[in-house]
Scaffold this active site. Sequence first.
Site, PDB file in Angstrom:
ATOM      1  N   GLY A  20      -0.264   9.080   9.303  1.00 36.92           N
ATOM      2  CA  GLY A  20      -0.615   8.627   7.963  1.00 36.92           C
ATOM      3  C   GLY A  20      -1.008   7.163   8.033  1.00 36.92           C
ATOM      4  O   GLY A  20      -1.242   6.639   9.122  1.00 36.92           O
ATOM      5  N   GLY A  21      -1.066   6.513   6.872  1.00 35.14           N
ATOM      6  CA  GLY A  21      -1.486   5.123   6.832  1.00 35.14           C
ATOM      7  C   GLY A  21      -0.521   4.195   7.566  1.00 35.14           C
ATOM      8  O   GLY A  21      -0.936   3.266   8.259  1.00 35.14           O
ATOM      9  N   MET A  22       0.787   4.464   7.430  1.00 35.09           N
ATOM     10  CA  MET A  22       1.796   3.544   7.956  1.00 35.09           C
ATOM     11  C   MET A  22       2.385   3.966   9.288  1.00 35.09           C
ATOM     12  O   MET A  22       2.940   3.151  10.006  1.00 35.09           O
ATOM     13  CB  MET A  22       2.968   3.468   6.958  1.00 35.09           C
ATOM     14  CG  MET A  22       2.849   2.382   5.948  1.00 35.09           C
ATOM     15  SD  MET A  22       4.424   1.975   5.203  1.00 35.09           S
ATOM     16  CE  MET A  22       5.133   3.488   4.701  1.00 35.09           C
ATOM     17  N   ALA A  23       2.303   5.253   9.576  1.00 39.86           N
ATOM     18  CA  ALA A  23       3.104   5.761  10.698  1.00 39.86           C
ATOM     19  C   ALA A  23       2.461   6.970  11.366  1.00 39.86           C
ATOM     20  O   ALA A  23       1.532   7.568  10.832  1.00 39.86           O
ATOM     21  CB  ALA A  23       4.482   6.144  10.163  1.00 39.86           C
ATOM     22  N   VAL A  25       3.654  10.728  13.132  1.00 35.04           N
ATOM     23  CA  VAL A  25       4.789  11.658  13.058  1.00 35.04           C
ATOM     24  C   VAL A  25       4.769  12.573  14.291  1.00 35.04           C
ATOM     25  O   VAL A  25       3.722  13.119  14.659  1.00 35.04           O
ATOM     26  CB  VAL A  25       4.744  12.488  11.754  1.00 35.04           C
ATOM     27  CG1 VAL A  25       5.910  13.472  11.707  1.00 35.04           C
ATOM     28  CG2 VAL A  25       4.803  11.564  10.532  1.00 35.04           C
ATOM     29  N   LYS A  43       9.213   9.827  12.592  1.00 38.41           N
ATOM     30  CA  LYS A  43       8.120   9.038  12.015  1.00 38.41           C
ATOM     31  C   LYS A  43       8.203   7.635  12.595  1.00 38.41           C
ATOM     32  O   LYS A  43       9.179   6.911  12.345  1.00 38.41           O
ATOM     33  CB  LYS A  43       8.293   9.021  10.493  1.00 38.41           C
ATOM     34  CG  LYS A  43       7.140   8.438   9.736  1.00 38.41           C
ATOM     35  CD  LYS A  43       7.261   8.786   8.249  1.00 38.41           C
ATOM     36  CE  LYS A  43       6.066   8.286   7.472  1.00 38.41           C
ATOM     37  NZ  LYS A  43       6.043   8.750   6.096  1.00 38.41           N
ATOM     38  N   ASP A 144       2.814   9.493  -5.370  1.00 35.73           N
ATOM     39  CA  ASP A 144       1.888  10.075  -4.384  1.00 35.73           C
ATOM     40  C   ASP A 144       2.112  11.584  -4.267  1.00 35.73           C
ATOM     41  O   ASP A 144       2.193  12.130  -3.160  1.00 35.73           O
ATOM     42  CB  ASP A 144       2.112   9.366  -3.035  1.00 35.73           C
ATOM     43  CG  ASP A 144       0.973   9.576  -2.048  1.00 35.73           C
ATOM     44  OD1 ASP A 144      -0.107  10.036  -2.470  1.00 35.73           O
ATOM     45  OD2 ASP A 144       1.170   9.282  -0.853  1.00 35.73           O
TER      46      ASP A 144
HETATM   47  N1  LIG Z   1       9.381  16.158   7.880  1.00 38.45           N
HETATM   48  C1  LIG Z   1       8.214  16.616   8.363  1.00 38.45           C
HETATM   49  N2  LIG Z   1       8.157  17.804   9.005  1.00 38.45           N
HETATM   50  C2  LIG Z   1       6.981  18.271   9.501  1.00 38.45           C
HETATM   51  N3  LIG Z   1       5.796  17.603   9.421  1.00 38.45           N
HETATM   52  C3  LIG Z   1       5.794  16.406   8.804  1.00 38.45           C
HETATM   53  C4  LIG Z   1       6.981  15.855   8.233  1.00 38.45           C
HETATM   54  N4  LIG Z   1       6.667  14.656   7.675  1.00 38.45           N
HETATM   55  C5  LIG Z   1       5.352  14.465   7.875  1.00 38.45           C
HETATM   56  N5  LIG Z   1       4.809  15.513   8.562  1.00 38.45           N
HETATM   57  C6  LIG Z   1       3.399  15.659   8.962  1.00 38.45           C
HETATM   58  O1  LIG Z   1       3.021  14.499   9.685  1.00 38.45           O
HETATM   59  C7  LIG Z   1       1.715  14.070   9.343  1.00 38.45           C
HETATM   60  C8  LIG Z   1       1.734  12.603   8.913  1.00 38.45           C
HETATM   61  O2  LIG Z   1       2.592  12.453   7.798  1.00 38.45           O
HETATM   62  P1  LIG Z   1       2.649  11.146   6.921  1.00 38.45           P
HETATM   63  O3  LIG Z   1       3.556  11.410   5.797  1.00 38.45           O
HETATM   64  O4  LIG Z   1       2.911   9.959   7.772  1.00 38.45           O
HETATM   65  O5  LIG Z   1       1.180  10.965   6.536  1.00 38.45           O
HETATM   66  P2  LIG Z   1       0.249  11.292   5.311  1.00 38.45           P
HETATM   67  O6  LIG Z   1       1.012  11.878   4.159  1.00 38.45           O
HETATM   68  O7  LIG Z   1      -0.900  12.090   5.841  1.00 38.45           O
HETATM   69  O8  LIG Z   1      -0.283   9.864   4.975  1.00 38.45           O
HETATM   70  P3  LIG Z   1       0.339   8.645   4.170  1.00 38.45           P
HETATM   71  O9  LIG Z   1       1.723   8.376   4.684  1.00 38.45           O
HETATM   72  O10 LIG Z   1      -0.627   7.548   4.476  1.00 38.45           O
HETATM   73  O11 LIG Z   1       0.314   9.098   2.727  1.00 38.45           O
HETATM   74  C9  LIG Z   1       1.219  15.023   8.257  1.00 38.45           C
HETATM   75  O12 LIG Z   1       0.406  16.005   8.901  1.00 38.45           O
HETATM   76  C10 LIG Z   1       2.468  15.679   7.743  1.00 38.45           C
HETATM   77  O13 LIG Z   1       2.216  17.008   7.318  1.00 38.45           O
END
Ligand SMILES: Nc1ncnc2c1ncn2[C@@H]1O[C@H](COP(=O)(O)OP(=O)(O)OP(=O)(O)O)[C@@H](O)[C@H]1O
Length: 304
Positions: A20-23, A25, A43, A144
């Site tokens: 995502g924007g900050m991290a 996963v 994350k 969000d």
């Molecule tokens: N607890 C979790 N279990 C499984 N997959 C996860 C989990 N948390 C995040 N992900 C997956 O990891 C990826 C990145 O997640 P993240 O929340 O950092 O980013 P985002 O929602 O795409 O962006 P942003 O944080 O910038 O809104 C996504 O594909 C998300 O579906």
Amino acid sequence: MEFPSRRYGRYIIRSRVGEGGMAEVFLADAIPPRGDKFSVALKLMRKGVPLEAFADEVDLMGLLDHPNLVRMLESGEAFGRPYIAMEFLDGGDLKRLMDAHETLKRRIPVGIAVHVCIEVLRALSYFHQLRTRSGRPLELVHGDVNPSNIFFSGEADVKLGDFGVAKGSAANIGPQDGVAAGKLHYLSPEQTLGESLTPASDLFSLGIVLHELVVGTHPFLRNETDDEVVMEAIRAAKVSLPDTVDKGLGQIIRKALTPDLDSRYRTAGEFAGALLTWTLDSGNSPSRENVKSWLLKTLSYAGL
Ligand SMILES: Nc1ncnc2c1ncn2[C@@H]1O[C@H](COP(=O)(O)OP(=O)(O)OP(=O)(O)O)[C@@H](O)[C@H]1O
């Protein structure tokens, strides 16, 4: 993109799930001092992201305890990068499931669509009313709510996650500057104007998700890329529903998507109550087994 070492603190990284924007996963195995290893979503903060932004998310996740919210297991720092270890949600996110339905040219059954939104509303009801231990309301707004932040466990539990832009007007959590920080196509009208947010803002965003799930299309210019044009469409919030949408459900969607705050649902409980009544009146309340079987079939058809 730099890949962290395979061993990360007490975790062993298995694969990269996304970013995502900050991290970034990762799927990782947690190796406890005693007992069996288990899967976590790890994350890791990107290099160059201000520490406070990540610290806010950690602080907030530490306060949350609800079955419909993604649970943080621990937070820490390894190799100079802060991390959050969360429960790993192996059913993936709603965006991925919606894309799979689009590819397969299938529709998500309406009962399942409404069930998913009711579960997210349970999470929002708790989140919006959360208080400190001393009883002070935190006045949290998620900010969000969109399909990428709605997750499924393998047992088909629905969980809202990603608290990176959440704000607490009565607490020192998250950015306080009213910046439109959520995902563009899911902003509320007041978010596009940089106004201070209320829980009703999250309800508008969920109204967009409900529309997308029930009608099969986004209500406002999903494929438009000009930010200003999208935000203008959100502010106008013209909703035109096809005749195929059940009248009662259509009224609920319209009420959630009202730009005027006084006419929109005010609380998650009120919105959830309307949807629950609709499921009972229309005989559209899927059992846990129905939801799980839909999830597993979708994942398997889509090769996920
Ligand atoms: N607890 C979790 N279990 C499984 N997959 C996860 C989990 N948390 C995040 N992900 C997956 O990891 C990826 C990145 O997640 P993240 O929340 O950092 O980013 P985002 O929602 O795409 O962006 P942003 O944080 O910038 O809104 C996504 O594909 C998300 O579906």
